[in-house]
Design a protein around this motif. Structure first.
Motif, PDB file in Angstrom:
ATOM      1  N   ILE A   8       0.898  -1.319   0.062  1.00 52.34           N
ATOM      2  CA  ILE A   8       0.074   0.099  -0.012  1.00 52.34           C
ATOM      3  C   ILE A   8       1.056   1.211   0.129  1.00 52.34           C
ATOM      4  O   ILE A   8       1.863   1.170   0.930  1.00 52.34           O
ATOM      5  CB  ILE A   8      -0.973   0.083   1.306  1.00 52.34           C
ATOM      6  N   ILE A   9       0.639   2.208  -1.087  1.00 52.34           N
ATOM      7  CA  ILE A   9       1.375   3.314  -1.010  1.00 52.34           C
ATOM      8  C   ILE A   9       0.384   4.299  -0.524  1.00 52.34           C
ATOM      9  O   ILE A   9      -0.515   4.908  -1.279  1.00 52.34           O
ATOM     10  CB  ILE A   9       1.996   3.399  -2.443  1.00 52.34           C
ATOM     11  N   GLY A  10       0.627   5.048   0.583  1.00 52.26           N
ATOM     12  CA  GLY A  10       0.011   5.973   1.108  1.00 52.26           C
ATOM     13  C   GLY A  10      -1.049   5.436   2.243  1.00 52.26           C
ATOM     14  O   GLY A  10      -1.792   4.591   1.845  1.00 52.26           O
ATOM     15  N   TYR A  11      -0.599   5.849   3.508  1.00 47.63           N
ATOM     16  CA  TYR A  11      -1.261   4.955   4.547  1.00 47.63           C
ATOM     17  C   TYR A  11      -2.135   5.851   5.361  1.00 47.63           C
ATOM     18  O   TYR A  11      -1.919   5.807   6.823  1.00 47.63           O
ATOM     19  CB  TYR A  11      -0.307   4.026   5.254  1.00 47.63           C
ATOM     20  N   GLY A  12      -2.724   6.827   4.589  1.00 47.03           N
ATOM     21  CA  GLY A  12      -3.473   7.868   5.339  1.00 47.03           C
ATOM     22  C   GLY A  12      -5.083   7.272   5.776  1.00 47.03           C
ATOM     23  O   GLY A  12      -5.007   6.014   6.132  1.00 47.03           O
ATOM     24  N   ASN A  13      -6.053   8.058   5.502  1.00 46.97           N
ATOM     25  CA  ASN A  13      -7.283   7.337   5.828  1.00 46.97           C
ATOM     26  C   ASN A  13      -7.752   6.213   4.971  1.00 46.97           C
ATOM     27  O   ASN A  13      -8.098   5.499   5.602  1.00 46.97           O
ATOM     28  CB  ASN A  13      -8.460   8.685   5.650  1.00 46.97           C
ATOM     29  N   ILE A  14      -7.663   6.232   3.812  1.00 51.56           N
ATOM     30  CA  ILE A  14      -8.184   5.385   2.984  1.00 51.56           C
ATOM     31  C   ILE A  14      -7.218   4.185   3.017  1.00 51.56           C
ATOM     32  O   ILE A  14      -7.354   3.089   2.806  1.00 51.56           O
ATOM     33  CB  ILE A  14      -8.602   5.697   1.606  1.00 51.56           C
ATOM     34  N   SER A  16      -4.885   3.616   5.371  1.00 50.19           N
ATOM     35  CA  SER A  16      -5.166   2.660   6.581  1.00 50.19           C
ATOM     36  C   SER A  16      -6.369   1.539   6.624  1.00 50.19           C
ATOM     37  O   SER A  16      -6.463   0.610   7.233  1.00 50.19           O
ATOM     38  CB  SER A  16      -4.883   3.164   7.698  1.00 50.19           C
ATOM     39  N   GLN A  17      -7.601   2.329   5.727  1.00 47.72           N
ATOM     40  CA  GLN A  17      -8.523   1.257   5.908  1.00 47.72           C
ATOM     41  C   GLN A  17      -8.498   0.165   5.014  1.00 47.72           C
ATOM     42  O   GLN A  17      -9.101  -0.988   5.617  1.00 47.72           O
ATOM     43  CB  GLN A  17      -9.927   2.337   5.433  1.00 47.72           C
ATOM     44  N   HIS A  18      -7.815   0.036   4.141  1.00 49.18           N
ATOM     45  CA  HIS A  18      -7.405  -1.027   3.172  1.00 49.18           C
ATOM     46  C   HIS A  18      -6.835  -1.740   4.027  1.00 49.18           C
ATOM     47  O   HIS A  18      -6.953  -3.168   3.914  1.00 49.18           O
ATOM     48  CB  HIS A  18      -7.032  -0.678   1.922  1.00 49.18           C
ATOM     49  N   GLY A  19      -5.696  -1.517   4.978  1.00 52.77           N
ATOM     50  CA  GLY A  19      -4.922  -2.236   5.771  1.00 52.77           C
ATOM     51  C   GLY A  19      -5.787  -2.985   6.639  1.00 52.77           C
ATOM     52  O   GLY A  19      -5.544  -4.103   7.051  1.00 52.77           O
ATOM     53  N   ARG A  20      -6.750  -2.298   7.282  1.00 51.01           N
ATOM     54  CA  ARG A  20      -7.624  -2.981   8.158  1.00 51.01           C
ATOM     55  C   ARG A  20      -8.305  -4.055   7.884  1.00 51.01           C
ATOM     56  O   ARG A  20      -8.819  -5.130   8.416  1.00 51.01           O
ATOM     57  CB  ARG A  20      -8.395  -1.861   9.020  1.00 51.01           C
ATOM     58  N   SER A  21      -9.009  -3.708   6.488  1.00 56.44           N
ATOM     59  CA  SER A  21      -9.725  -4.800   5.739  1.00 56.44           C
ATOM     60  C   SER A  21      -8.961  -6.091   5.674  1.00 56.44           C
ATOM     61  O   SER A  21      -9.535  -7.218   5.873  1.00 56.44           O
ATOM     62  CB  SER A  21     -10.249  -4.286   4.312  1.00 56.44           C
ATOM     63  N   PRO A  40       6.258   9.261   9.430  1.00 53.62           N
ATOM     64  CA  PRO A  40       6.661   8.026   9.989  1.00 53.62           C
ATOM     65  C   PRO A  40       5.814   7.457  11.141  1.00 53.62           C
ATOM     66  O   PRO A  40       5.783   6.363  11.596  1.00 53.62           O
ATOM     67  CB  PRO A  40       8.077   8.631  10.812  1.00 53.62           C
ATOM     68  N   ASP A  41       5.038   8.528  11.522  1.00 51.11           N
ATOM     69  CA  ASP A  41       3.992   7.862  12.599  1.00 51.11           C
ATOM     70  C   ASP A  41       3.031   6.941  11.752  1.00 51.11           C
ATOM     71  O   ASP A  41       2.597   5.945  12.514  1.00 51.11           O
ATOM     72  CB  ASP A  41       3.221   9.004  13.004  1.00 51.11           C
ATOM     73  N   ARG A  42       2.651   7.237  10.791  1.00 52.33           N
ATOM     74  CA  ARG A  42       1.704   6.111   9.952  1.00 52.33           C
ATOM     75  C   ARG A  42       2.446   4.919   9.714  1.00 52.33           C
ATOM     76  O   ARG A  42       1.694   3.742   9.941  1.00 52.33           O
ATOM     77  CB  ARG A  42       1.247   6.801   8.525  1.00 52.33           C
ATOM     78  N   LEU A  43       3.898   4.956   9.560  1.00 54.04           N
ATOM     79  CA  LEU A  43       4.563   3.739   9.316  1.00 54.04           C
ATOM     80  C   LEU A  43       4.418   2.861  10.472  1.00 54.04           C
ATOM     81  O   LEU A  43       4.444   1.507  10.600  1.00 54.04           O
ATOM     82  CB  LEU A  43       5.839   3.959   8.710  1.00 54.04           C
ATOM     83  N   LYS A  44       4.789   3.780  11.687  1.00 55.90           N
ATOM     84  CA  LYS A  44       4.823   2.793  13.006  1.00 55.90           C
ATOM     85  C   LYS A  44       3.374   2.273  13.228  1.00 55.90           C
ATOM     86  O   LYS A  44       3.476   1.339  13.998  1.00 55.90           O
ATOM     87  CB  LYS A  44       5.283   3.867  14.002  1.00 55.90           C
ATOM     88  N   THR A  45       2.489   2.979  12.915  1.00 54.87           N
ATOM     89  CA  THR A  45       0.954   2.479  12.965  1.00 54.87           C
ATOM     90  C   THR A  45       0.779   1.130  12.238  1.00 54.87           C
ATOM     91  O   THR A  45       0.372   0.112  12.824  1.00 54.87           O
ATOM     92  CB  THR A  45      -0.063   3.340  12.579  1.00 54.87           C
ATOM     93  N   ALA A  46       1.384   1.186  11.070  1.00 59.66           N
ATOM     94  CA  ALA A  46       1.155  -0.223   9.980  1.00 59.66           C
ATOM     95  C   ALA A  46       1.930  -1.184  10.831  1.00 59.66           C
ATOM     96  O   ALA A  46       1.765  -2.332  10.950  1.00 59.66           O
ATOM     97  CB  ALA A  46       1.785   0.090   8.766  1.00 59.66           C
TER      98      ALA A  46
END
Length: 373
Positions: A8-14, A16-21, A40-46
């Motif tokens: 996934i390239i771009g782990y913002g709202n949408i 990260s939604q794909h990631g959760r799915s 980097p905070d989004r990468l840490k969340t992932a």
């Protein structure tokens, strides 16, 4: 291949939604192996969600060339969709692009041209609304000729309410430089895609577009567009982020009656006799055709984004036909570009396909920085 290794390239709202799915098991044929984001905070969340086995990157190119993915899901800001997709396809990766395909048609046409050189790769758009059985049934009825020749389509889609605080959350949102537009580019790409998918492409468009009418933003937040088709049919499309409560009502009139989609239901107001035949044969002055009101049964489940991801993976693994081929992403964008261009030309009719060079010139006049190519 039993599963598609997906990045996934771009782990913002949408994104990260794909990631959760994927984490919830909704996309069994997809294995999330990598995430790229500049934050980097989004990468840490992932990593926290998927474990240290997930590879993370601070830029798209590093993920694309890492060798850990078979395909990418692009959920970066709009302007970057085509350039990232091109780099990925040239690296031999399958590509699934979030809406919109891009901001302006010229960059999307470049993406399509590269895809055409790589027929071995799967190239799709994440038009999740195409998985909605309601709209699938509408398309089926239109394609089968059940409605006869289309005469008029009216879509009032004003249930995209957004408060000022929504726009205040991010500096890129609702700006020409960051997002490339407002309600047309953010909220409406799915609806514009459905419009052309079900009814076909109009031949020309004109529009009244208001910029910052309801919210303190630079881009459009209220749109009324008119359309004409080759066969003489007309269309009207109304959308805004400022109405509460909003409306989502689609009407399609044809020779044999009218289809109405509203409140999750599909009704067919079917004429006992097609209107042209009635008009030619009726001799009693005032009168009108007999109408039968039918609620059309709609079967199936709306699978939304997971349905598109599963279809994308099936296309890669099994050769399944894509629900939303990538080459169709430019069509809805043609309509939104034409709506913008009409407003910038003081409400003139704009022919489709839109003049790509003129649109880009007018877009650049509204951007503070050079438009991303």
């Amino acid at each position: 291949m039993s599963r598609v290794r997906l990045g996934i390239i771009g782990y913002g709202n949408i994104g990260s939604q794909h990631g959760r799915s994927m984490m919830a098991g909704k996309t069994p044929a997809a294995e999330l192996t990598a995430v790229a984001d500049v934050n980097p905070d989004r990468l840490k969340t992932a990593r926290d969600n998927f474990g240290e086995g997930l590879k993370t990157f601070d830029n798209a190119g590093s993920l694309i060339h890492s060798g850990c993915c078979d395909g990418v899901l692009i959920a970066a800001p709009h302007y970057y969709h085509p350039s990232i997709a091109i780099e990925a396809m040239e690296a031999g990766l399958h590509v699934l692009v979030e809406k919109p395909a891009g901001v302006y048609t010229k960059q999307v046409e470049r993406m399509d041209a590269v895809a055409a050189k790589h027929p071995e790769l799967v190239y799709c758009m994440d038009f999740n609304q195409r998985t909605n059985p309601l709209y699938q049934k509408v398309k089926e009825l239109l394609d089968s000729g059940e409605l006869g020749q289309m005469k008029r389509v009216i879509w009032i889609i004003t249930d995209w309410y957004r408060s000022q605080s929504y726009y205040d959350q991010g500096g890129w949102r609702a700006t020409w430089d960051g997002e490339g537009g407002g309600v047309l580019l953010n909220q409406n790409p799915h609806n514009l895609d459905l419009w052309q998918w079900m009814c076909g492409m109009p031949k020309r468009v004109k529009a009244n577009v208001y910029y910052g009418k309801h919210r303190n933003i630079d881009v459009e937040d209220d749109v009324t567009a008119l359309a004409e088709y080759e066969n003489g049919a007309t269309g009207c499309y109304i959308t805004t982020v400022g109405d509460a409560p909003g409306t989502n009502r689609l009407e399609i009139d044809g020779e044999r009656g009218k289809l109405v989609v509203e409140d999750g239901k599909l009704k067919f107001y079917r004429l006992r006799m097609p209107e042209p035949e009635f008009n030619a044969s009726y001799k009693k002055g005032l009168g009108k055709p007999e109408v039968w009101e039918c609620e059309i049964p709609v079967k199936g489940t709306y699978t939304s984004h997971p349905g598109i991801i599963n279809n994308f993976c099936d296309a890669v693994i099994k050769g399944t036909k894509p629900i939303a081929p990538g080459e169709e992403g430019v069509k809805g964008l043609q309509i939104s570009n034409a709506i913008h261009l009409s407003s910038w030309l003081e409400g003139q009719w704009v022919d489709l396909p839109v003049d790509a060079d003129l649109f880009l010139k007018k877009l650049q006049e509204r951007c503070k920085e050079p438009v991303i190519l």
